[in-house]
Design a protein around this motif. Structure first.
Motif, PDB file in Angstrom:
ATOM      1  N   ARG A 227       0.819  -1.214   0.000  1.00 40.02           N
ATOM      2  CA  ARG A 227       0.000   0.000   0.000  1.00 40.02           C
ATOM      3  C   ARG A 227       0.854   1.266   0.000  1.00 40.02           C
ATOM      4  N   ASP A 228       0.300   2.306  -0.597  1.00 39.05           N
ATOM      5  CA  ASP A 228       0.978   3.598  -0.574  1.00 39.05           C
ATOM      6  C   ASP A 228       0.451   4.441   0.591  1.00 39.05           C
ATOM      7  N   ASP A 229       0.761   5.716   0.593  1.00 42.93           N
ATOM      8  CA  ASP A 229       0.394   6.576   1.715  1.00 42.93           C
ATOM      9  C   ASP A 229      -1.109   6.795   1.845  1.00 42.93           C
ATOM     10  N   ILE A 230      -1.876   6.525   0.781  1.00 41.61           N
ATOM     11  CA  ILE A 230      -3.330   6.670   0.871  1.00 41.61           C
ATOM     12  C   ILE A 230      -4.021   5.305   0.796  1.00 41.61           C
ATOM     13  N   HIS A 231      -3.265   4.267   1.108  1.00 35.52           N
ATOM     14  CA  HIS A 231      -3.785   2.903   1.256  1.00 35.52           C
ATOM     15  C   HIS A 231      -4.224   2.247  -0.045  1.00 35.52           C
ATOM     16  N   ASP A 232      -3.731   2.727  -1.166  1.00 35.57           N
ATOM     17  CA  ASP A 232      -3.938   2.018  -2.427  1.00 35.57           C
ATOM     18  C   ASP A 232      -2.861   0.946  -2.570  1.00 35.57           C
ATOM     19  N   SER A 233      -3.232  -0.176  -3.152  1.00 32.25           N
ATOM     20  CA  SER A 233      -2.276  -1.216  -3.528  1.00 32.25           C
ATOM     21  C   SER A 233      -2.451  -1.481  -5.016  1.00 32.25           C
ATOM     22  N   PRO A 234      -1.507  -2.163  -5.653  1.00 32.67           N
ATOM     23  CA  PRO A 234      -1.700  -2.489  -7.069  1.00 32.67           C
ATOM     24  C   PRO A 234      -3.003  -3.241  -7.313  1.00 32.67           C
ATOM     25  N   TYR A 235      -3.320  -4.190  -6.436  1.00 32.20           N
ATOM     26  CA  TYR A 235      -4.568  -4.942  -6.583  1.00 32.20           C
ATOM     27  C   TYR A 235      -5.785  -4.032  -6.443  1.00 32.20           C
ATOM     28  N   LEU A 236      -5.845  -3.251  -5.376  1.00 33.71           N
ATOM     29  CA  LEU A 236      -7.004  -2.399  -5.140  1.00 33.71           C
ATOM     30  C   LEU A 236      -7.162  -1.346  -6.235  1.00 33.71           C
ATOM     31  N   TYR A 237      -6.050  -0.758  -6.661  1.00 30.06           N
ATOM     32  CA  TYR A 237      -6.125   0.285  -7.685  1.00 30.06           C
ATOM     33  C   TYR A 237      -6.547  -0.289  -9.037  1.00 30.06           C
ATOM     34  N   ALA A 238      -5.984  -1.433  -9.390  1.00 34.56           N
ATOM     35  CA  ALA A 238      -6.361  -2.061 -10.663  1.00 34.56           C
ATOM     36  C   ALA A 238      -7.845  -2.388 -10.682  1.00 34.56           C
ATOM     37  N   GLY A 239      -8.364  -2.857  -9.554  1.00 41.07           N
ATOM     38  CA  GLY A 239      -9.785  -3.165  -9.479  1.00 41.07           C
ATOM     39  C   GLY A 239     -10.645  -1.923  -9.578  1.00 41.07           C
ATOM     40  N   ALA A 240     -10.273  -0.890  -8.847  1.00 43.08           N
ATOM     41  CA  ALA A 240     -11.068   0.338  -8.833  1.00 43.08           C
ATOM     42  C   ALA A 240     -11.088   1.024 -10.187  1.00 43.08           C
ATOM     43  N   ARG A 241      -9.981   0.950 -10.917  1.00 49.04           N
ATOM     44  CA  ARG A 241      -9.866   1.661 -12.188  1.00 49.04           C
ATOM     45  C   ARG A 241     -10.189   0.800 -13.410  1.00 49.04           C
ATOM     46  N   GLY A 242     -10.488  -0.458 -13.169  1.00 48.16           N
ATOM     47  CA  GLY A 242     -10.832  -1.317 -14.297  1.00 48.16           C
ATOM     48  C   GLY A 242      -9.660  -1.713 -15.160  1.00 48.16           C
ATOM     49  N   HIS A 243      -8.463  -1.742 -14.586  1.00 55.55           N
ATOM     50  CA  HIS A 243      -7.273  -2.188 -15.318  1.00 55.55           C
ATOM     51  C   HIS A 243      -7.243  -3.723 -15.255  1.00 55.55           C
ATOM     52  N   LEU A 244      -8.031  -4.323 -16.136  1.00 53.32           N
ATOM     53  CA  LEU A 244      -8.371  -5.734 -16.009  1.00 53.32           C
ATOM     54  C   LEU A 244      -7.172  -6.658 -16.145  1.00 53.32           C
ATOM     55  N   GLU A 245      -6.275  -6.371 -17.076  1.00 54.72           N
ATOM     56  CA  GLU A 245      -5.129  -7.265 -17.270  1.00 54.72           C
ATOM     57  C   GLU A 245      -4.210  -7.262 -16.054  1.00 54.72           C
ATOM     58  N   ILE A 246      -3.967  -6.100 -15.499  1.00 55.33           N
ATOM     59  CA  ILE A 246      -3.130  -6.029 -14.299  1.00 55.33           C
ATOM     60  C   ILE A 246      -3.867  -6.652 -13.117  1.00 55.33           C
ATOM     61  N   LEU A 247      -5.151  -6.388 -13.013  1.00 57.60           N
ATOM     62  CA  LEU A 247      -5.940  -7.002 -11.944  1.00 57.60           C
ATOM     63  C   LEU A 247      -5.837  -8.520 -11.988  1.00 57.60           C
ATOM     64  N   THR A 248      -5.988  -9.078 -13.176  1.00 60.77           N
ATOM     65  CA  THR A 248      -5.916 -10.536 -13.321  1.00 60.77           C
ATOM     66  C   THR A 248      -4.563 -11.069 -12.867  1.00 60.77           C
ATOM     67  N   MET A 249      -3.500 -10.334 -13.181  1.00 62.66           N
ATOM     68  CA  MET A 249      -2.171 -10.769 -12.748  1.00 62.66           C
ATOM     69  C   MET A 249      -2.043 -10.694 -11.230  1.00 62.66           C
ATOM     70  N   THR A 250      -2.601  -9.656 -10.625  1.00 68.54           N
ATOM     71  CA  THR A 250      -2.513  -9.554  -9.165  1.00 68.54           C
ATOM     72  C   THR A 250      -3.299 -10.683  -8.497  1.00 68.54           C
ATOM     73  N   LEU A 251      -4.425 -11.045  -9.077  1.00 68.68           N
ATOM     74  CA  LEU A 251      -5.229 -12.129  -8.514  1.00 68.68           C
ATOM     75  C   LEU A 251      -4.492 -13.461  -8.588  1.00 68.68           C
ATOM     76  N   ALA A 252      -3.696 -13.612  -9.621  1.00 69.64           N
ATOM     77  CA  ALA A 252      -2.941 -14.854  -9.778  1.00 69.64           C
ATOM     78  C   ALA A 252      -1.682 -14.887  -8.921  1.00 69.64           C
ATOM     79  N   HIS A 253      -1.368 -13.762  -8.275  1.00 67.82           N
ATOM     80  CA  HIS A 253      -0.128 -13.680  -7.491  1.00 67.82           C
ATOM     81  C   HIS A 253      -0.394 -13.168  -6.070  1.00 67.82           C
ATOM     82  N   GLY A 254      -1.451 -13.665  -5.477  1.00 68.04           N
ATOM     83  CA  GLY A 254      -1.655 -13.447  -4.048  1.00 68.04           C
ATOM     84  C   GLY A 254      -2.406 -12.215  -3.629  1.00 68.04           C
TER      85      GLY A 254
END
Length: 223
Positions: free
Chosen positions: A90-117
């Motif tokens: 998480r960053d200073d405002i509590h976003d993580s790559p997983y949370l941000y990808a989900g919120a912004r609809g970055h589907l390919e990155i989201l899918t990779m985060t889901l496959a990696h914990g």
């Protein structure tokens, strides 16, 4: 005089330190964030091979992976994730790559985060899961992906809203939000789970004139 000389010597010493070697990230770590921002997967691999800290933070607490996710830099994100970057950092405002990808609809990155914990129970600064902002913003395939991954469809955020409530309250009632309501209902979202004022999803839909969503809720047994 001796004190003044010490201060001047200290200033000269700091000025002589090359950029990036002073307090803060090293040259490699700063370069890693820059490479992520420009989607340069080859540079990322070179920097990691040279010993760059894969989860080093920038001035806002972001890892290189989160920088890549902000820009939807898919190649950079893939290189970092495959090298072991923390998808939940998480960053200073509590976003993580997983949370941000989900919120912004970055589907390919989201899918990779889901496959990696990715931590499906992790929440953003508003107390919501990735599913809630995805539903609000009309990211249909992202919502589908998160539901299939097992995110709690009835999680309530700090505003007292579920994904279903946000899809109605902050959505536009159009085709994307209608499809998201369909997905949430198919996943057995609680159709009568009201907000903090006791207003149900059905009442919100009626108040906004969202007839198509109202019909869906009624068909699902909403009161």
């Amino acid at each position: 005089m001796r004190k003044a000389f010490s201060v001047i010597a200290g200033i000269l010493l700091v000025a002589a330190v090359p950029p990036g070697l002073a307090a803060g990230p090293s040259v490699n770590e700063s370069g890693l964030h820059a490479a992520a921002a420009r989607n340069d997967a080859a540079a990322i691999r070179d920097l990691l091979s040279a010993g760059a800290d894969i989860d080093a933070r920038d001035g806002r607490g972001r890892t290189a992976l989160l920088v890549a996710t902000h820009g939807n830099r898919i190649d950079a994100a893939q290189a970092l994730i495959e090298a072991g970057a923390d998808v939940n950092a998480r960053d200073d405002i509590h976003d993580s790559p997983y949370l941000y990808a989900g919120a912004r609809g970055h589907l390919e990155i989201l899918t990779m985060t889901l496959a990696h914990g990715a931590d499906l129970k992790s929440i953003n600064r508003f107390g919501g899961t990735a599913l809630i902002p995805a539903s609000e913003r009309g990211h249909v395939e992202t919502v589908r992906t998160l539901i299939e991954a097992g995110v709690d469809v009835d999680h309530v955020n700090d505003l007292g809203w579920t994904a279903l409530l946000e899809a109605i309250i902050l959505g536009d009632g159009g085709s994307r939000h209608q499809r998201i309501v369909d997905l949430l209902l198919a996943a057995k979202a609680n159709v009568d789970l009201a907000d903090r004022e006791g207003v149900t999803p059905l009442q919100h839909a009626r108040n906004r004139g969202y007839e198509a969503i109202e019909k869906r809720l009624v068909a699902a047994g909403a009161r």
